[in-house]
Design a protein around this motif. Structure first.
Motif, short mmCIF file in Angstrom:
data_model
loop_
_atom_site.label_atom_id
_atom_site.label_comp_id
_atom_site.label_asym_id
_atom_site.label_seq_id
_atom_site.Cartn_x
_atom_site.Cartn_y
_atom_site.Cartn_z
N ASP A 321 60.34 9.84 12.66
CA ASP A 321 59.64 9.29 13.83
C ASP A 321 58.84 8.05 13.57
O ASP A 321 58.24 7.50 14.32
CB ASP A 321 58.61 10.34 14.16
N LYS A 322 59.03 7.50 12.45
CA LYS A 322 58.32 6.35 11.86
C LYS A 322 56.77 6.50 12.04
O LYS A 322 56.07 5.33 12.43
CB LYS A 322 58.87 5.09 12.70
N LYS A 323 56.37 7.67 11.58
CA LYS A 323 54.73 7.92 11.83
C LYS A 323 54.17 7.89 10.40
O LYS A 323 52.97 8.37 10.32
CB LYS A 323 54.39 9.00 12.69
N LEU A 324 54.85 7.77 9.31
CA LEU A 324 54.29 7.71 7.95
C LEU A 324 53.19 6.80 7.88
O LEU A 324 53.37 5.52 8.51
CB LEU A 324 55.27 7.80 7.02
N GLU A 325 52.40 7.03 7.29
CA GLU A 325 51.21 6.17 6.78
C GLU A 325 51.33 5.82 5.30
O GLU A 325 51.92 6.33 4.41
CB GLU A 325 49.47 6.84 6.98
N MET A 326 50.85 4.59 5.15
CA MET A 326 50.92 3.95 3.76
C MET A 326 50.51 4.78 2.77
O MET A 326 51.19 5.09 1.63
CB MET A 326 50.28 2.66 3.85
N SER A 327 49.30 5.66 2.79
CA SER A 327 48.82 6.57 1.81
C SER A 327 49.91 7.58 1.41
O SER A 327 49.78 8.26 0.30
CB SER A 327 47.40 7.18 2.15
N GLU A 328 50.92 7.96 2.30
CA GLU A 328 51.78 8.96 2.23
C GLU A 328 52.99 8.72 1.52
O GLU A 328 53.68 9.16 1.14
CB GLU A 328 52.04 9.47 3.54
N LEU A 329 53.02 7.19 1.15
CA LEU A 329 54.35 6.62 0.51
C LEU A 329 53.99 6.43 -1.05
O LEU A 329 54.76 5.78 -1.93
CB LEU A 329 54.92 5.62 1.06
N GLN A 330 52.54 6.44 -1.20
CA GLN A 330 52.15 5.58 -2.76
C GLN A 330 51.61 6.54 -3.67
O GLN A 330 51.24 7.67 -3.18
CB GLN A 330 51.05 4.75 -2.32
N GLY A 331 51.90 6.19 -4.77
CA GLY A 331 51.32 7.09 -5.89
C GLY A 331 52.09 8.14 -6.48
O GLY A 331 51.34 9.01 -7.17
N GLY A 332 53.17 8.57 -6.10
CA GLY A 332 54.18 9.64 -6.56
C GLY A 332 54.40 9.54 -8.16
O GLY A 332 54.27 8.51 -8.78
N SER A 333 54.39 10.64 -8.97
CA SER A 333 54.46 10.74 -10.25
C SER A 333 56.02 11.05 -10.66
O SER A 333 56.34 10.94 -11.85
CB SER A 333 53.47 11.66 -10.96
N PHE A 334 56.83 11.45 -9.83
CA PHE A 334 58.18 12.00 -10.12
C PHE A 334 58.91 12.25 -8.63
O PHE A 334 58.28 12.41 -7.80
CB PHE A 334 58.21 13.36 -10.91
N THR A 335 60.35 12.01 -8.68
CA THR A 335 61.02 11.87 -7.34
C THR A 335 62.20 12.96 -7.48
O THR A 335 62.62 13.17 -8.51
CB THR A 335 61.27 10.77 -7.04
N ILE A 336 62.29 13.76 -6.33
CA ILE A 336 63.59 14.52 -6.30
C ILE A 336 64.28 14.10 -4.85
O ILE A 336 63.77 13.52 -3.91
CB ILE A 336 63.04 15.98 -5.81
N THR A 337 65.37 13.91 -5.14
CA THR A 337 66.43 13.38 -4.01
C THR A 337 67.60 14.41 -3.73
O THR A 337 68.11 14.84 -5.01
CB THR A 337 67.05 11.86 -4.21
N ASN A 338 68.08 14.70 -2.67
CA ASN A 338 68.83 15.68 -2.46
C ASN A 338 70.08 15.15 -1.53
O ASN A 338 70.09 15.15 -0.44
CB ASN A 338 68.33 16.78 -1.46
N GLY A 339 70.98 14.70 -2.36
CA GLY A 339 72.39 14.15 -1.79
C GLY A 339 73.33 15.07 -1.38
O GLY A 339 74.13 14.99 -0.69
N GLY A 340 73.03 16.58 -1.82
CA GLY A 340 74.01 17.64 -1.34
C GLY A 340 73.59 17.92 0.08
O GLY A 340 74.89 18.43 0.81
N THR A 341 72.68 17.32 1.03
CA THR A 341 72.63 17.67 2.38
C THR A 341 73.79 16.60 3.04
O THR A 341 74.07 17.10 4.11
CB THR A 341 71.29 16.81 2.81
N PHE A 342 74.42 15.55 2.46
CA PHE A 342 75.59 14.85 2.91
C PHE A 342 76.72 15.02 2.18
O PHE A 342 77.73 14.57 2.52
CB PHE A 342 75.24 13.40 2.68
N GLY A 343 76.81 16.32 1.39
CA GLY A 343 77.96 16.66 0.83
C GLY A 343 78.44 16.01 -0.45
O GLY A 343 79.48 16.30 -1.01
#
Length: 419
Positions: A321-343
């Motif tokens: 919905d393009k409602k994310l705030e800057m604070s919700e995108l900054q400072g992560g320590s590790f990332t998970i990505t799920n390409g399986g949702t697209f096959g």
């Protein structure tokens, strides 16, 4: 007359692109009303007016790049909505008509000077300013450029075509036989300007490949027990928590457990130091129409499964919905990505700098597996991938990390209870 300026957006963000005007000239607005939506590198931000009044002028258009402090519109606190609010528009009609007539008859002094210079330097050549600049850059004589414009006006693409033709004519005969670089397509194409977010994504992905010693290791996970547990608990889980028990919470908790055993995967490099983070803020990659964003689940180690699922669902919705705030995108320590949702069956995820580790999930496929007793069973299997920065993470540690994630997922009951 007051000015609407681009405000301070966030630390490290100094510019954006005007995505959409929420008002138009002549609109009456109140102090605090949103007037324009800006697209930044990470999120879209609404700019609110600091004044009440009538919009008298919109200076910057949709698609324009703007910087903090730029004036983008003007507002008259004493104006009337829908009326002619500028001084120019309030002048008598006769005065305006006379002024317009004078403007037509008397070109601006700078225009006269420019036309004079162009005539002196290029004779009767008609060319746009951009074409003249391009010609200077490529050292091309405009008098030798053939315009495609029916009116004979030379444009930048004409200069490029002339430069390309000149290069082709100077190539050796053998090279002429090879396929020549085309400056135009001979079949229909569509040109779409890259959004600011897509440009940023492209730049960061290239930068991380240049700066990090990225390597990927793979493993596979038997999800039989995870699927069984989800089937057993799904109804009670929804009744109790109001959210579905998905796969992402299992993977998030398994990653946190593995990070505690292999802390270098939860670190980053700053100059000559390794900064090992003692918190577990896990980024969850979310695909949106405007590109990939990675909102962060804060303190994932302190959340139970329901808390993780709620937070992921909330962040995913805000991202779309393009409602994310800057604070919700900054400072992560590790990332998970799920390409399986697209096959996706197998891929090598790219690091989300400055993080040094990212886990890639893929689709679940039933495969015939040989069991410890040599029997063969059909099991739901998933390939998982860990990309890591080899500058501080050794191959042994990366492989062991991924094996630990696998172990935690294949025996999820303790994970669920402990989580």
């Amino acid at each position: 007359m007051n000015e609407i300026k681009v405000p301070e957006l966030a630390e490290s963000i100094t510019e954006g692109t005007i995505a959409e005007w929420l008002v138009k000239k002549g609109d009456n607005i109140e102090k605090g009303d949103p007037v324009v939506e800006l697209e930044t590198d990470k999120v879209n931000v609404e700019v609110n007016s600091d004044f009440s009044g009538v919009i008298t002028e919109i200076i910057r258009e949709e698609g324009d790049d703007v910087e903090v402090g730029d004036i983008i519109a003007k507002i008259d606190e004493n104006g009337e909505a829908g009326g002619d609010t500028s001084q120019e528009e309030n002048e008598p009609a006769e005065s305006k008509a006379k002024e317009n007539e004078q403007k037509k008859e008397e070109p601006k002094q700078e225009d006269k000077q420019a036309d004079k210079e162009e005539t002196q330097s290029k004779g009767d050549v008609i060319a746009s300013p951009a074409a003249r600049k391009r010609a200077r850059e490529l050292n091309i004589d405009l008098s030798k450029v053939s315009p495609r414009d029916p009116l004979g006006r030379i444009r930048p693409e004409d200069v490029d075509a002339a430069a390309s033709s000149s290069k082709e004519n100077t190539k050796p005969a053998k090279e002429d036989k090879k396929s020549k670089e085309k400056t135009e397509f001979d079949k229909p194409v569509e040109r779409v300007k890259m959004s600011r977010r897509r440009q940023t994504i492209a730049k960061r992905l290239v930068d991380v490949q240049h700066e990090a010693a990225m390597l990927t290791t793979f493993n596979e996970v038997d999800l039989t027990n995870v699927m069984k547990l989800r089937s057993e608990r799904k109804e009670k889980f929804i009744e109790k928590h109001g959210v579905k028990l998905g796969f992402m919470s299992f993977f998030t908790k398994a990653v946190v457990g593995a990070l505690k055993e292999f802390p270098l995967l939860n670190a980053e490099i700053q100059d000559n130091e390794i900064v090992i983070k003692k918190f577990y803020d896990i980024g969850i990659a979310v695909s949106t129409d405007d590109g990939l964003v990675v909102p962060v689940v804060r303190d994932a180690d302190r959340l139970d499964f329901a808390g993780v699922e709620k937070e992921i669902g909330n962040l995913g919705k805000k991202a779309r919905d393009k409602k994310l705030e800057m604070s919700e995108l900054q400072g992560g320590s590790f990332t998970i990505t799920n390409g399986g949702t697209f096959g996706s069956m197998l891929s090598t995820p790219i690091l989300n700098a400055p993080q040094v580790g990212i886990l890639g999930m893929h689709n679940i496929q039933k495969r015939a597996m040989v069991m410890p007793d040599d029997s063969i069973e059909v099991r739901p299997m998933m390939y998982i991938a860990l990309s890591y920065d080899h500058r501080i993470v050794d191959g042994k540690e990366a492989v062991q990390f991924l094996v630990r994630v696998k172990q935690l997922l294949e025996d999820p009951y303790d994970l669920l209870l402990e989580g």
